[in-house]
Design a protein around this motif. Structure first.
Motif, PDB file in Angstrom:
ATOM      1  N   ALA A   1      -8.201  52.468  60.093  1.00 20.47           N
ATOM      2  CA  ALA A   1      -7.371  52.687  58.903  1.00 20.47           C
ATOM      3  C   ALA A   1      -6.168  51.750  58.848  1.00 20.47           C
ATOM      4  CB  ALA A   1      -6.909  54.144  58.838  1.00 20.47           C
ATOM      5  N   ALA A   2      -5.649  51.362  59.993  1.00 18.25           N
ATOM      6  CA  ALA A   2      -4.495  50.458  60.028  1.00 18.25           C
ATOM      7  C   ALA A   2      -4.858  49.080  59.490  1.00 18.25           C
ATOM      8  CB  ALA A   2      -3.948  50.342  61.445  1.00 18.25           C
ATOM      9  N   ALA A   3      -6.121  48.696  59.602  1.00 21.44           N
ATOM     10  CA  ALA A   3      -6.582  47.378  59.158  1.00 21.44           C
ATOM     11  C   ALA A   3      -7.783  47.534  58.232  1.00 21.44           C
ATOM     12  CB  ALA A   3      -6.918  46.514  60.365  1.00 21.44           C
ATOM     13  N   TRP A   4      -7.721  48.479  57.317  1.00 23.04           N
ATOM     14  CA  TRP A   4      -8.877  48.822  56.498  1.00 23.04           C
ATOM     15  C   TRP A   4      -9.390  47.639  55.682  1.00 23.04           C
ATOM     16  CZ3 TRP A   4      -9.153  48.432  51.251  1.00 23.04           C
ATOM     17  CH2 TRP A   4      -7.946  48.299  50.566  1.00 23.04           C
ATOM     18  N   ARG A   5      -8.541  46.753  55.247  1.00 25.67           N
ATOM     19  CA  ARG A   5      -8.988  45.610  54.429  1.00 25.67           C
ATOM     20  C   ARG A   5      -9.933  44.693  55.206  1.00 25.67           C
ATOM     21  NH1 ARG A   5      -5.865  45.146  49.713  1.00 25.67           N
ATOM     22  NH2 ARG A   5      -3.976  46.416  49.783  1.00 25.67           N
TER      23      ARG A   5
ATOM     24  N   ALA B   1     -11.914  45.810  57.497  1.00 19.87           N
ATOM     25  CA  ALA B   1     -13.030  46.644  57.943  1.00 19.87           C
ATOM     26  C   ALA B   1     -13.634  47.390  56.751  1.00 19.87           C
ATOM     27  CB  ALA B   1     -12.551  47.617  59.011  1.00 19.87           C
ATOM     28  N   ARG B   2     -13.723  46.735  55.618  1.00 16.07           N
ATOM     29  CA  ARG B   2     -14.171  47.392  54.381  1.00 16.07           C
ATOM     30  C   ARG B   2     -15.542  48.049  54.504  1.00 16.07           C
ATOM     31  NH1 ARG B   2     -11.232  46.129  49.624  1.00 16.07           N
ATOM     32  NH2 ARG B   2      -9.620  44.598  50.009  1.00 16.07           N
ATOM     33  N   ASP B   3     -16.421  47.500  55.318  1.00 19.71           N
ATOM     34  CA  ASP B   3     -17.759  48.070  55.458  1.00 19.71           C
ATOM     35  C   ASP B   3     -17.738  49.494  56.005  1.00 19.71           C
ATOM     36  OD1 ASP B   3     -18.726  45.664  54.564  1.00 19.71           O
ATOM     37  OD2 ASP B   3     -19.462  44.990  56.519  1.00 19.71           O
ATOM     38  N   HIS B   4     -16.645  49.887  56.602  1.00 18.15           N
ATOM     39  CA  HIS B   4     -16.528  51.219  57.197  1.00 18.15           C
ATOM     40  C   HIS B   4     -15.962  52.258  56.231  1.00 18.15           C
ATOM     41  CE1 HIS B   4     -17.611  49.893  61.225  1.00 18.15           C
ATOM     42  NE2 HIS B   4     -16.988  48.782  60.902  1.00 18.15           N
ATOM     43  N   PHE B   5     -15.582  51.822  55.036  1.00 20.92           N
ATOM     44  CA  PHE B   5     -14.966  52.708  54.052  1.00 20.92           C
ATOM     45  C   PHE B   5     -15.744  52.644  52.746  1.00 20.92           C
ATOM     46  CE2 PHE B   5     -11.733  51.410  57.043  1.00 20.92           C
ATOM     47  CZ  PHE B   5     -11.128  52.615  57.357  1.00 20.92           C
ATOM     48  N   THR B   6     -15.936  53.786  52.130  1.00 18.74           N
ATOM     49  CA  THR B   6     -16.610  53.820  50.834  1.00 18.74           C
ATOM     50  C   THR B   6     -15.734  53.108  49.803  1.00 18.74           C
ATOM     51  OG1 THR B   6     -15.580  55.869  50.087  1.00 18.74           O
ATOM     52  CG2 THR B   6     -17.628  56.079  51.395  1.00 18.74           C
ATOM     53  N   GLU B   7     -16.324  52.776  48.669  1.00 19.58           N
ATOM     54  CA  GLU B   7     -15.539  52.143  47.602  1.00 19.58           C
ATOM     55  C   GLU B   7     -14.415  53.067  47.137  1.00 19.58           C
ATOM     56  OE1 GLU B   7     -17.724  50.376  44.404  1.00 19.58           O
ATOM     57  OE2 GLU B   7     -19.095  49.358  45.766  1.00 19.58           O
ATOM     58  N   ALA B   8     -14.677  54.362  47.062  1.00 20.01           N
ATOM     59  CA  ALA B   8     -13.639  55.314  46.660  1.00 20.01           C
ATOM     60  C   ALA B   8     -12.522  55.355  47.700  1.00 20.01           C
ATOM     61  CB  ALA B   8     -14.232  56.706  46.459  1.00 20.01           C
ATOM     62  N   GLU B   9     -12.881  55.360  48.988  1.00 19.87           N
ATOM     63  CA  GLU B   9     -11.850  55.350  50.039  1.00 19.87           C
ATOM     64  C   GLU B   9     -11.022  54.072  49.973  1.00 19.87           C
ATOM     65  OE1 GLU B   9     -13.974  58.011  53.547  1.00 19.87           O
ATOM     66  OE2 GLU B   9     -14.473  55.879  53.365  1.00 19.87           O
ATOM     67  N   GLN B  10     -11.693  52.939  49.747  1.00 18.63           N
ATOM     68  CA  GLN B  10     -10.966  51.678  49.626  1.00 18.63           C
ATOM     69  C   GLN B  10      -9.992  51.720  48.452  1.00 18.63           C
ATOM     70  OE1 GLN B  10     -13.407  48.061  49.814  1.00 18.63           O
ATOM     71  NE2 GLN B  10     -14.980  49.282  50.860  1.00 18.63           N
ATOM     72  N   ALA B  11     -10.431  52.259  47.332  1.00 15.27           N
ATOM     73  CA  ALA B  11      -9.556  52.367  46.162  1.00 15.27           C
ATOM     74  C   ALA B  11      -8.366  53.271  46.467  1.00 15.27           C
ATOM     75  CB  ALA B  11     -10.340  52.887  44.961  1.00 15.27           C
ATOM     76  N   ALA B  12      -8.614  54.376  47.182  1.00 13.13           N
ATOM     77  CA  ALA B  12      -7.530  55.293  47.552  1.00 13.13           C
ATOM     78  C   ALA B  12      -6.562  54.625  48.520  1.00 13.13           C
ATOM     79  CB  ALA B  12      -8.099  56.569  48.165  1.00 13.13           C
ATOM     80  N   LEU B  13      -7.088  53.883  49.487  1.00 14.96           N
ATOM     81  CA  LEU B  13      -6.227  53.205  50.458  1.00 14.96           C
ATOM     82  C   LEU B  13      -5.424  52.085  49.797  1.00 14.96           C
ATOM     83  CD1 LEU B  13      -8.710  53.134  53.453  1.00 14.96           C
ATOM     84  CD2 LEU B  13      -6.616  54.484  53.285  1.00 14.96           C
ATOM     85  N   GLU B  14      -6.055  51.374  48.882  1.00 16.66           N
ATOM     86  CA  GLU B  14      -5.354  50.307  48.162  1.00 16.66           C
ATOM     87  C   GLU B  14      -4.222  50.879  47.316  1.00 16.66           C
ATOM     88  OE1 GLU B  14      -6.730  46.237  46.016  1.00 16.66           O
ATOM     89  OE2 GLU B  14      -7.764  48.062  45.337  1.00 16.66           O
ATOM     90  N   LEU B  15      -4.491  52.000  46.652  1.00 14.63           N
ATOM     91  CA  LEU B  15      -3.443  52.658  45.874  1.00 14.63           C
ATOM     92  C   LEU B  15      -2.335  53.154  46.808  1.00 14.63           C
ATOM     93  CD1 LEU B  15      -2.582  53.489  43.005  1.00 14.63           C
ATOM     94  CD2 LEU B  15      -3.694  55.687  43.427  1.00 14.63           C
ATOM     95  N   THR B  16      -2.713  53.696  47.954  1.00 17.21           N
ATOM     96  CA  THR B  16      -1.727  54.133  48.943  1.00 17.21           C
ATOM     97  C   THR B  16      -0.819  52.969  49.344  1.00 17.21           C
ATOM     98  OG1 THR B  16      -3.224  55.828  49.797  1.00 17.21           O
ATOM     99  CG2 THR B  16      -1.401  55.164  51.242  1.00 17.21           C
ATOM    100  N   ASP B  17      -1.421  51.824  49.596  1.00 19.49           N
ATOM    101  CA  ASP B  17      -0.638  50.647  49.978  1.00 19.49           C
ATOM    102  C   ASP B  17       0.375  50.280  48.893  1.00 19.49           C
ATOM    103  OD1 ASP B  17      -2.224  50.599  52.247  1.00 19.49           O
ATOM    104  OD2 ASP B  17      -3.093  48.633  51.853  1.00 19.49           O
ATOM    105  N   GLU B  18      -0.061  50.221  47.647  1.00 16.66           N
ATOM    106  CA  GLU B  18       0.844  49.799  46.573  1.00 16.66           C
ATOM    107  C   GLU B  18       1.895  50.844  46.235  1.00 16.66           C
ATOM    108  OE1 GLU B  18      -0.368  47.717  43.122  1.00 16.66           O
ATOM    109  OE2 GLU B  18      -1.431  46.200  44.290  1.00 16.66           O
ATOM    110  N   VAL B  19       1.518  52.111  46.222  1.00 15.90           N
ATOM    111  CA  VAL B  19       2.506  53.160  45.919  1.00 15.90           C
ATOM    112  C   VAL B  19       3.539  53.235  47.041  1.00 15.90           C
ATOM    113  CG1 VAL B  19       2.856  55.644  45.591  1.00 15.90           C
ATOM    114  CG2 VAL B  19       0.951  54.490  44.446  1.00 15.90           C
ATOM    115  N   THR B  20       3.087  53.095  48.283  1.00 13.40           N
ATOM    116  CA  THR B  20       3.997  53.174  49.425  1.00 13.40           C
ATOM    117  C   THR B  20       4.958  51.986  49.451  1.00 13.40           C
ATOM    118  OG1 THR B  20       2.337  54.403  50.672  1.00 13.40           O
ATOM    119  CG2 THR B  20       4.109  53.391  51.950  1.00 13.40           C
ATOM    120  N   ARG B  21       4.490  50.838  48.989  1.00 12.28           N
ATOM    121  CA  ARG B  21       5.308  49.617  48.990  1.00 12.28           C
ATOM    122  C   ARG B  21       5.696  49.233  47.563  1.00 12.28           C
ATOM    123  NH1 ARG B  21       1.055  46.525  52.855  1.00 12.28           N
ATOM    124  NH2 ARG B  21       1.920  47.139  54.857  1.00 12.28           N
ATOM    125  N   LEU B  22       6.192  50.156  46.805  1.00  9.18           N
ATOM    126  CA  LEU B  22       6.494  49.920  45.392  1.00  9.18           C
ATOM    127  C   LEU B  22       7.274  48.643  45.138  1.00  9.18           C
ATOM    128  CD1 LEU B  22       7.327  53.447  43.992  1.00  9.18           C
ATOM    129  CD2 LEU B  22       5.430  51.976  43.339  1.00  9.18           C
TER     130      LEU B  22
END
Length: 155
Positions: A78-82, A84-105
């Motif tokens: 999870a710390a390096a999800w970008r 390791a994308r093959d390990h995360f579903t597209e929905a999880e990737q979208a959620a993690l990407e949103l987490t990154d942007e919201v957290t780093r507004l």
């Protein structure tokens, strides 16, 4: 020999001084998990905690995610999800990407592209829960980091 923790200035114990707010915050977290499922919620909480450098919350949400049935490998990555994308579903990737942007507004907020990718995977109620969950973990991270809350030593 003294430890680094002994050199830190004592900080307020939020739970002792203002603990009556925790049931409300916990109720919001419960609603988020009901809407998104525990595995995704804990993954988002873990990612936000990594970004905010919150050791206490990383420890807590790693353990919670394992109890919810999340794989160890997914948690390790999870710390390096970008990378390791093959390990995360597209929905999880979208959620993690949103987490990154919201957290780093910062000054730029959340891009339309990232928001739209998340909206493509989550119906409005789940998207609202996801945004709320990202905000909730930031709330808890800021309390724990500011007060130097440490995870318990195990083993």
């Amino acid at each position: 020999m003294s430890t680094a923790a002994e050199h830190r200035h004592a900080r307020v114990d939020v739970a002792a001084e203002f603990g009556e707010m925790y049931p409300s915050a916990a109720a919001i977290s419960k609603l988020v998990a009901e809407a998104l499922g525990e595995r995704l919620t804990e993954l988002v909480y873990l990612r936000g905690s990594y970004l905010n450098g919150c050791a206490f919350c990383i420890d807590m949400h790693t353990r919670s995610a394992l109890r919810a049935g999340q794989s160890e490998q997914k948690l390790f990555l999870a710390a390096a999800w970008r990378e390791a994308r093959d390990h995360f579903t597209e929905a999880e990737q979208a959620a993690l990407e949103l987490t990154d942007e919201v957290t780093r507004l910062g000054e730029h907020g959340v891009s339309d592209e990232v928001y739209d990718r998340a909206a493509a995977h989550f119906p409005p109620r789940e998207l609202a829960a996801l945004i709320t969950g990202i905000a909730v973990i930031a709330f808890f991270n800021r309390i724990a980091v500011t007060t130097h809350k440490q995870p318990p030593v195990r083993g």
